[in-house]
Write a protein that holds these residues in place. Sequence first.
Motif, PDB file in Angstrom:
ATOM      1  N   GLY A  98       4.822  -0.874   3.359  1.00 37.57           N
ATOM      2  CA  GLY A  98       3.614  -0.620   2.442  1.00 37.57           C
ATOM      3  C   GLY A  98       3.711   0.522   1.475  1.00 37.57           C
ATOM      4  N   GLY A 102       4.339  -1.406  -1.903  1.00 35.20           N
ATOM      5  CA  GLY A 102       3.083  -1.288  -2.593  1.00 35.20           C
ATOM      6  C   GLY A 102       2.955  -0.435  -4.032  1.00 35.20           C
ATOM      7  N   PHE A 108      -2.648  -1.306  -5.121  1.00 34.67           N
ATOM      8  CA  PHE A 108      -2.369  -1.354  -3.725  1.00 34.67           C
ATOM      9  C   PHE A 108      -3.067  -0.084  -3.327  1.00 34.67           C
ATOM     10  N   PHE A 113      -4.518  -1.176   3.516  1.00 36.42           N
ATOM     11  CA  PHE A 113      -3.359  -1.607   4.354  1.00 36.42           C
ATOM     12  C   PHE A 113      -3.165  -1.214   5.747  1.00 36.42           C
ATOM     13  N   TYR A 116      -6.042  -3.211   7.621  1.00 46.13           N
ATOM     14  CA  TYR A 116      -5.507  -4.428   7.898  1.00 46.13           C
ATOM     15  C   TYR A 116      -4.697  -4.565   9.227  1.00 46.13           C
ATOM     16  N   ARG A 124       2.241   0.257  12.877  1.00 47.92           N
ATOM     17  CA  ARG A 124       2.898   0.534  11.426  1.00 47.92           C
ATOM     18  C   ARG A 124       4.116   1.196  11.771  1.00 47.92           C
ATOM     19  N   PHE A 143      -0.548  -6.968   3.735  1.00 43.63           N
ATOM     20  CA  PHE A 143       0.062  -6.382   2.308  1.00 43.63           C
ATOM     21  C   PHE A 143      -0.652  -6.812   0.992  1.00 43.63           C
ATOM     22  N   ALA A 146      -4.087  -5.887   0.593  1.00 45.69           N
ATOM     23  CA  ALA A 146      -4.231  -4.586  -0.072  1.00 45.69           C
ATOM     24  C   ALA A 146      -3.995  -4.317  -1.353  1.00 45.69           C
ATOM     25  N   HIS A 147      -3.372  -5.068  -2.169  1.00 45.43           N
ATOM     26  CA  HIS A 147      -3.288  -5.134  -3.534  1.00 45.43           C
ATOM     27  C   HIS A 147      -4.164  -5.726  -4.486  1.00 45.43           C
TER      28      HIS A 147
END
Length: 232
Positions: A98, A102, A108, A113, A116, A124, A143, A146-147
């Motif tokens: 990430g 990212g 992002f 992130f 989620y 993670r 992912f 997240a962006h």
Amino acid sequence: MEELMLEVKGISKKYRSFTLETVSFSMEPGYILGLTGRNGAGKTTLLKQLAHPETASSGSVIVNGIDARKEPLRAKQEIGVLMEEQPFLHDMSLELNGTLLGAFYEKFSMEKFHEYLKRFELNRETKYQDLSRGMRMKFQLAFALAHAPKLLLMDEATGGLDVVFRREFYYLLQEAVEKELVSVIISTHVTEDLDKVADYVAFIDGGRLKFYESKEELYEKYQNYMKGLYGE
């Protein structure tokens, strides 16, 4: 007329043994398109050309007003992808994936992130290579969301996922569509999933797009067909 989120004009891709033939269609913001067809029909090839239209043999792809063949890097900011072949760092943790990947996306959010990952019950610190296929799809969805993409491309995204998460997966998908007006193209063999979530259905065979219609139009045609066979 509402501005289009996606315009595909005559996109094609030629290989030695297979050709994706001049596919054209368009989508408005906030709809889900279910892409169906047999194995080898061209579903994955089409999604790859939408994600990387600069590699196509011909045609154009406009994403959120951006010509993706002329400005591929800018267009990629608007696209989230869930596919088996993804350039994630297999020997690194989800957190590092990430952080490092990212950084290529202007919008992002590490906060989203992390949210989620927690919601999908993903640690993670786990390495990407240690994830099952279903877990990888969960990670890819985390992912992608997240962006904040405007177009999501999903190739057999629910394959390998348990029934409980599949329900959660489609709930999150519909939530993103409604709140962010994300447009989604999802390729799947599980037609009952499309019946639950798809607004439009497209069928591809032999590299050709055979039809692209709303679910309501297909249902009406089916009803009329059955009436023709068996009467009122």
